[in-house]
Structure formats: C-alpha cells, structure tokens
Design a protein around this motif. Sequence first.
Motif, PDB file in Angstrom:
ATOM      1  N   SER A 260       0.729  -1.356   0.043  1.00 30.91           N
ATOM      2  CA  SER A 260       0.145  -0.020   0.074  1.00 30.91           C
ATOM      3  C   SER A 260       0.810   1.236  -0.004  1.00 30.91           C
ATOM      4  O   SER A 260       0.445   2.182  -0.621  1.00 30.91           O
ATOM      5  CB  SER A 260      -0.947   0.145   1.221  1.00 30.91           C
ATOM      6  N   LEU A 261       2.172   1.117   0.648  1.00 33.91           N
ATOM      7  CA  LEU A 261       2.696   2.311   0.717  1.00 33.91           C
ATOM      8  C   LEU A 261       3.621   2.617  -0.622  1.00 33.91           C
ATOM      9  O   LEU A 261       3.862   3.858  -1.004  1.00 33.91           O
ATOM     10  CB  LEU A 261       3.798   1.973   1.755  1.00 33.91           C
ATOM     11  N   LEU A 262       3.742   1.394  -1.349  1.00 37.49           N
ATOM     12  CA  LEU A 262       4.384   1.548  -2.504  1.00 37.49           C
ATOM     13  C   LEU A 262       3.499   2.098  -3.726  1.00 37.49           C
ATOM     14  O   LEU A 262       4.046   2.998  -4.430  1.00 37.49           O
ATOM     15  CB  LEU A 262       5.011   0.198  -3.110  1.00 37.49           C
ATOM     16  N   LYS A 263       2.206   1.823  -3.684  1.00 33.28           N
ATOM     17  CA  LYS A 263       0.998   2.451  -4.334  1.00 33.28           C
ATOM     18  C   LYS A 263       0.951   3.823  -4.146  1.00 33.28           C
ATOM     19  O   LYS A 263       0.739   4.701  -4.990  1.00 33.28           O
ATOM     20  CB  LYS A 263      -0.004   1.566  -4.087  1.00 33.28           C
ATOM     21  N   LYS A 264       0.628   4.247  -2.765  1.00 35.95           N
ATOM     22  CA  LYS A 264       0.199   5.517  -2.615  1.00 35.95           C
ATOM     23  C   LYS A 264       0.918   5.958  -1.282  1.00 35.95           C
ATOM     24  O   LYS A 264       0.660   5.405  -0.159  1.00 35.95           O
ATOM     25  CB  LYS A 264      -1.263   5.531  -2.362  1.00 35.95           C
ATOM     26  N   PHE A 265       2.090   6.777  -1.595  1.00 36.62           N
ATOM     27  CA  PHE A 265       2.677   7.051  -0.670  1.00 36.62           C
ATOM     28  C   PHE A 265       2.002   7.916   0.474  1.00 36.62           C
ATOM     29  O   PHE A 265       1.856   9.217   0.329  1.00 36.62           O
ATOM     30  CB  PHE A 265       4.189   7.891  -1.096  1.00 36.62           C
TER      31      PHE A 265
END
Length: 104
Positions: free
Chosen positions: A74-79
């Motif tokens: 999730s962090l990689l998709k949307k920081f």
Amino acid sequence: MDYPVIVTAIFGAFVVFGGVIGYVKAASKASLIAGSITGGLLLLSAFLIARGITAGAILGIVVSLVLLSQFGPSLLKKFKVMPNLLIVVLGFITVGTLAFSFFQ
C-alpha cells in the motif's frame, strides 16, 4: 533495559491507536477490529518477552510481518505517511529488534 519489550509495546500501542483513529475518522469498523487484534497481539508479545517466554518474540515477528505485508504494498502504491509509512518503519524496527534478540 529490555529494548525488545519496549519496541514491541510501542508498536502495539501505535497499532491499537491507529485502529481507533481509523474508526473515528472514517467510521471503519474493520480498522478498529484489525488494529485492536494486531495491536493486542503485539502487546501480548511484549508481555511474554518480558516474562522470558520465547514464543513472545516469535509472535511479535509474525504479527509484524503480517502488518508489513499489508501496509508495504500500500505504501508503494500510494505514499502516505499515516498510517502506511509509520507501520512499515515501526514494523521493520520491531522485526529487526526481535530477530536480533531472538538469535542472541
């Protein structure tokens, strides 16, 4: 000073608090339930580690890896700093601390 206990307890408290905040801000019951369960397991892990029970470190590592597997992609998709980055950073610190103390 027992760093694994402190680190795991802090991570558990942040996860519980994050679940409550998710419920308050977005009325997300799933966030409240998941945060309470995983945070509670991390707090239990800290308690077991403080008592010298090896299963506490294993429980803490497993729960931290589960949280990392959820919040990492999730962090990689949307920081987003909250909660993604916070959970990933605290998760890595917790896994590292517990793994280091487990193999010592």
